[in-house]
Design an enzyme around this catalytic site. Structure first.
Site, PDB file in Angstrom:
ATOM      1  N   GLY A 108      71.950  27.607 -78.926  1.00 24.12           N
ATOM      2  CA  GLY A 108      71.729  26.982 -77.624  1.00 24.12           C
ATOM      3  C   GLY A 108      70.333  27.252 -77.102  1.00 24.12           C
ATOM      4  O   GLY A 108      70.111  27.275 -75.888  1.00 24.12           O
ATOM      5  N   GLY A 110      67.891  25.264 -77.478  1.00 19.91           N
ATOM      6  CA  GLY A 110      67.187  24.012 -77.179  1.00 19.91           C
ATOM      7  C   GLY A 110      66.455  23.425 -78.362  1.00 19.91           C
ATOM      8  O   GLY A 110      65.349  22.898 -78.201  1.00 19.91           O
ATOM      9  N   SER A 111      67.062  23.485 -79.557  1.00 22.63           N
ATOM     10  CA  SER A 111      66.358  22.978 -80.732  1.00 22.63           C
ATOM     11  C   SER A 111      66.134  21.464 -80.647  1.00 22.63           C
ATOM     12  O   SER A 111      65.103  20.966 -81.106  1.00 22.63           O
ATOM     13  CB  SER A 111      67.116  23.324 -82.014  1.00 22.63           C
ATOM     14  OG  SER A 111      68.450  22.913 -81.911  1.00 22.63           O
ATOM     15  N   SER A 112      67.044  20.729 -80.016  1.00 26.67           N
ATOM     16  CA  SER A 112      66.887  19.265 -79.935  1.00 26.67           C
ATOM     17  C   SER A 112      65.662  18.900 -79.100  1.00 26.67           C
ATOM     18  O   SER A 112      64.869  18.035 -79.486  1.00 26.67           O
ATOM     19  CB  SER A 112      68.106  18.612 -79.284  1.00 26.67           C
ATOM     20  OG  SER A 112      69.272  19.038 -79.902  1.00 26.67           O
ATOM     21  N   ALA A 114      63.102  20.861 -78.417  1.00 27.87           N
ATOM     22  CA  ALA A 114      61.885  21.366 -79.058  1.00 27.87           C
ATOM     23  C   ALA A 114      61.455  20.442 -80.198  1.00 27.87           C
ATOM     24  O   ALA A 114      60.257  20.135 -80.339  1.00 27.87           O
ATOM     25  CB  ALA A 114      62.103  22.797 -79.559  1.00 27.87           C
ATOM     26  N   ASP A 155      64.820  22.054 -70.578  1.00 29.71           N
ATOM     27  CA  ASP A 155      64.515  22.531 -71.933  1.00 29.71           C
ATOM     28  C   ASP A 155      63.302  21.792 -72.504  1.00 29.71           C
ATOM     29  O   ASP A 155      62.487  22.376 -73.230  1.00 29.71           O
ATOM     30  CB  ASP A 155      65.743  22.411 -72.861  1.00 29.71           C
ATOM     31  CG  ASP A 155      66.574  21.169 -72.594  1.00 29.71           C
ATOM     32  OD1 ASP A 155      66.126  20.297 -71.807  1.00 29.71           O
ATOM     33  OD2 ASP A 155      67.676  21.057 -73.156  1.00 29.71           O
TER      34      ASP A 155
END
Ligand code: MEV
Length: 322
Positions: A108, A110-112, A114, A155
């Site tokens: 969680g 925030g890879s999406s 980033a 994010d």
């Protein structure tokens, strides 16, 4: 063959989750776990994507048919980022993209967001389109909304600007908070949270009890404002007290879990100034703020409550070209 590499940081939400979806502020910090994008141009009119961390290998799509459906989950954010960039700048060109990650998409962090920011930044560099941070934020946020339909964009802001930010929904305010390294201990529950589902659940409660939930959001906003002052003074003891109150309000919205609550109370009993869940709830991570001399006891207490400690530095740099 010219290639560009960019990287964008993940994030941890320190305070204000859920309220920030509805026009209230939150505080987010960028962390030293980054998503990397390497990109070069090709002459085959295809977008080719390799994202080994999410098991996307040699995924190909004609650049004329980039759409927001009919694609593997791990390719969505990159593909729609490319589509939105090409639409904005009236471009069409074969490209080869590889994404790699310093961290698991399960946490969680925030890879999406980033990966979206890193992709659009890499495209702007390779096509020599200068974009301000604000333009990068806006196009990345649009991309995330095109896919998820929901989300405040905090994010995305962390991935673009880095540091620690006071952020209001959709980027109405994005202001750096001047703070030293926050003495954070991060515990992962081992459970992946479904943010969109949890936002929908909270919305149902808000539809049924609008006055109560607006009241809760109003209190969260006051906590966030006070917390900003504490951070600016590096007063982590007071910040911890506010975290505990914020956790109480999140419990009243029903987004905490038994495990998160146990990890929080374990940390506080072991000497943390405060602890709370971070993000949507339902799993992902909790955070504790602890004095240096209690750090190891707090970590052990979180582990005893079933959590895994993740080594995280806060307040790190935003998007950059490598
Ligand atoms: C999820 O990490 C935090 C929420 O506030 C959603 C958002 O702000 O996009 C629940």
């Amino acid at each position: 063959m010219q290639s560009i590499t960019t990287s964008a940081p993940g994030k941890l939400l320190l305070m204000g989750e859920h309220a920030v979806v509805y026009d209230h502020p939150c505080i987010v910090t960028a962390v030293n776990h980054r998503m990397k994008i390497r990109l070069f141009l090709t002459d085959d009119n295809q977008m080719t994507l390799n994202a080994p961390d999410v098991e996307v290998m040699n995924y190909q799509k004609s650049v004329s048919s980039l759409v927001s459906h009919d694609m593997p989950k791990g390719a969505q954010f990159v593909e729609i980022a490319v589509r939105n960039f090409f639409q904005t700048y009236h471009l069409k060109q074969g490209i080869n993209i590889t994404s790699t990650s310093d961290f698991s998409s399960q946490f969680g962090f925030g890879s999406s967001s980033a990966v979206t920011v890193a992709t659009i930044k890499a495209l702007s560099e390779i096509f020599d389109k200068s974009m301000s941070d604000r333009e990068l934020f806006d196009l990345s946020y649009k991309t995330v909304l095109d896919i998820q339909g929901k989300g405040s964009g905090f994010d995305v802001a962390a991935a673009v600007y880095g540091g620690t930010l006071f952020f209001v929904t959709g980027g109405k305010r994005i202001e750096p908070i001047s703070v030293q390294n926050i003495p954070l201990v991060v515990g992962y529950t081992g459970v992946k949270a479904d943010t969109v589902k949890i936002i929908e659940r909270v919305k149902k409660i808000a539809d049924q009890y609008p006055i109560f939930v607006e009241g809760i959001y109003g209190l969260i906003e006051e906590l966030v404002k006070e917390a900003k002052t504490c951070l600016e003074k590096n007063n982590f003891a007071e910040f911890g007290k506010l975290m505990i109150m914020n956790q109480g309000l999140l419990e009243s919205l029903g987004v905490s879990t038994e495990k998160l609550s146990q990890m929080n109370s374990g940390a506080i009993k072991a000497g943390a100034y405060g602890a709370k869940l971070s993000g949507a709830g339902g799993g992902d991570c909790m955070i504790a703020v602890a004095p240096a001399e209690k750090r190891s006891e707090v970590s052990t207490a979180i582990e005893k409550s079933g959590g895994t400690i993740i080594d995280v530095q806060t307040n790190t740099n935003g998007i950059r070209v490598e």
